[in-house]
Design an enzyme around this catalytic site. Structure first.
Site, short mmCIF file in Angstrom:
data_model
loop_
_atom_site.label_atom_id
_atom_site.label_comp_id
_atom_site.label_asym_id
_atom_site.label_seq_id
_atom_site.Cartn_x
_atom_site.Cartn_y
_atom_site.Cartn_z
N LYS A 161 35.28 42.60 41.65
CA LYS A 161 36.64 43.08 41.35
C LYS A 161 37.44 41.91 40.79
CE LYS A 161 39.71 46.75 42.93
NZ LYS A 161 39.31 47.81 42.00
N TYR B 63 40.68 40.46 43.12
CA TYR B 63 41.82 41.15 43.70
C TYR B 63 41.39 42.39 44.47
CZ TYR B 63 41.61 44.95 40.30
OH TYR B 63 41.22 46.05 39.57
N ARG C 85 35.20 43.50 50.97
CA ARG C 85 34.84 43.44 49.55
C ARG C 85 35.50 42.23 48.88
NH1 ARG C 85 36.01 48.58 45.92
NH2 ARG C 85 38.15 47.81 46.09
N LEU D 211 31.90 49.01 39.75
CA LEU D 211 32.57 48.47 40.93
C LEU D 211 32.34 49.50 42.05
CD1 LEU D 211 35.40 48.31 42.75
CD2 LEU D 211 34.35 46.19 41.98
N GLU E 32 31.37 54.34 34.89
CA GLU E 32 32.52 54.62 35.77
C GLU E 32 33.79 54.72 34.93
OE1 GLU E 32 33.79 51.43 38.36
OE2 GLU E 32 33.16 49.90 36.94
C1 LIG Z 1 39.04 49.26 42.03
C2 LIG Z 1 38.15 49.96 41.07
C3 LIG Z 1 37.53 51.20 41.36
C4 LIG Z 1 37.86 52.00 42.59
O1 LIG Z 1 37.64 51.33 43.78
P1 LIG Z 1 38.41 51.78 45.12
O2 LIG Z 1 38.00 50.76 46.09
O3 LIG Z 1 37.95 53.14 45.45
O4 LIG Z 1 39.88 51.74 44.78
C5 LIG Z 1 36.59 51.69 40.48
N1 LIG Z 1 36.32 51.07 39.33
C6 LIG Z 1 36.92 49.91 38.98
C7 LIG Z 1 36.57 49.28 37.68
C8 LIG Z 1 37.86 49.33 39.83
O5 LIG Z 1 38.46 48.19 39.47
#
Ligand SMILES: *Cc1c(COP(=O)(O)O)cnc(C)c1O
Length: 291
Positions: A146, A32, A51, A202, A178
């Site tokens: 993702k 997603y 992505r 991610l 993260e």
């Molecule tokens: C989506 C997400 C992020 C942030 O990604 P962006 O593209 O900046 O929104 C960071 N960590 C995880 C686990 C995510 O799913």
């Protein structure tokens, strides 16, 4: 009337229903994206759609649409739903097929879904900063995808919510990885540090924007794993994500980060991040309701 996209078709949102044997529903077998909308325009759509393609490729899912087709469809959806400030959610699942762990044959098309949501920029939290907890990272070893499978992330976020915190900062042993739905940066001296974009995190589009901004403005940065001790001793901490942009972290596990106020470099980066948004999506009134 509110619309959604189901398998490429723009339909009324209330009619957008999925089959009980959709593999996204049964297995979390899909990927997603969440794209931010400012002034009715998508921010960094190209990067998000790239992505998404990469995520599809990593799990061997054959997307039904090209990036250009998706972009056009999403623009139509945003226009139809008259979204000024908000988000677009989009996902591919590996289609509908009798339940079986092994992939269905190539005759089963991937299922695509997208819908919008109105949302103002979280200005209050961006200004005052947010609190976080620390929690062990119990997720799998392909956090670079993702994936719809978010149980590990959900358990972490729920723990934060139960402590009255905005985010859970995850760590594998001593190493900080993260947030549950964001990337983590620390400022140590005059240098920005964030975990490298490997299988443990991610690689956020917002994360990449922050690094691009730092590069352009001669702000020293390093993509290097750091420890819990380095996190707790940092001069500044912030998280980055599509919905949170650059968000100061002012407390961890009940203790203030430095003086408990958003840091100087963090605030500078917030301003530069907003400039990037405005360059792509037009000028944004801050302090107003934004929608
Ligand atoms: C989506 C997400 C992020 C942030 O990604 P962006 O593209 O900046 O929104 C960071 N960590 C995880 C686990 C995510 O799913």
């Amino acid at each position: 009337m509110e619309y959604a996209i189901l398998n490429g078709e723009l339909i009324e949102r209330k009619d957008a229903k999925v089959d009980i044997e959709d593999r996204g529903y049964q297995f979390g077998d899909g990927v997603y994206e969440v794209i931010r909308v400012y002034n009715g325009k998508m921010f960094t759509a190209e990067e998000h759609l790239n992505r998404l393609s990469e995520s599809c490729e990593k799990i061997g899912l054959n997307p039904g649409f090209t990036k250009e087709e998706l972009k056009t469809k999403l623009e139509q959806l945003i226009g139809k739903n008259k979204i000024g400030f908000g988000t677009v959610y989009l996902q591919y699942s590996r289609g509908i097929s009798p339940r079986n762990h092994a992939f269905p044959g190539s005759e089963v098309p991937a299922a695509f879904v997208a819908y919008t949501r109105e949302a103002a920029r979280p200005e209050e939290n961006m200004k005052s900063g947010i609190k976080a907890i620390l929690t062990e990272d119990i997720r799998w070893l392909r956090c670079d995808i993702k994936s719809l499978n978010l149980l590990g992330n959900l358990l972490a976020k729920q723990k934060a919510a139960q402590s009255g915190c905005f985010e859970a900062i995850q760590h594998r042993g001593h190493t900080v990885t993260e947030g549950s739905s964001s990337n983590i940066f620390i400022v140590s001296g005059d240098k920005l540090v964030t975990h490298p974009a490997d299988h443990f995190i991610l690689n956020g589009i917002s994360r990449q924007k922050v690094l691009e901004i730092s590069h352009e403005n001669d702000i020293p940065f390093e993509e290097k794993a750091f420890t819990i001790d380095e996190l707790l001793g940092a001069d500044e901490i912030f998280i980055s994500s599509t919905t949170a942009e650059v968000m100061p972290v002012i407390g961890i596990d009940g203790s203030p980060v430095k003086n408990g106020k958003p840091g100087e470099l963090t605030q500078k980066l917030q301003g530069l991040f907003l400039e990037k948004i405005e360059k792509e999506c037009g000028s944004i009134q801050t302090g107003a309701l934004n929608s």
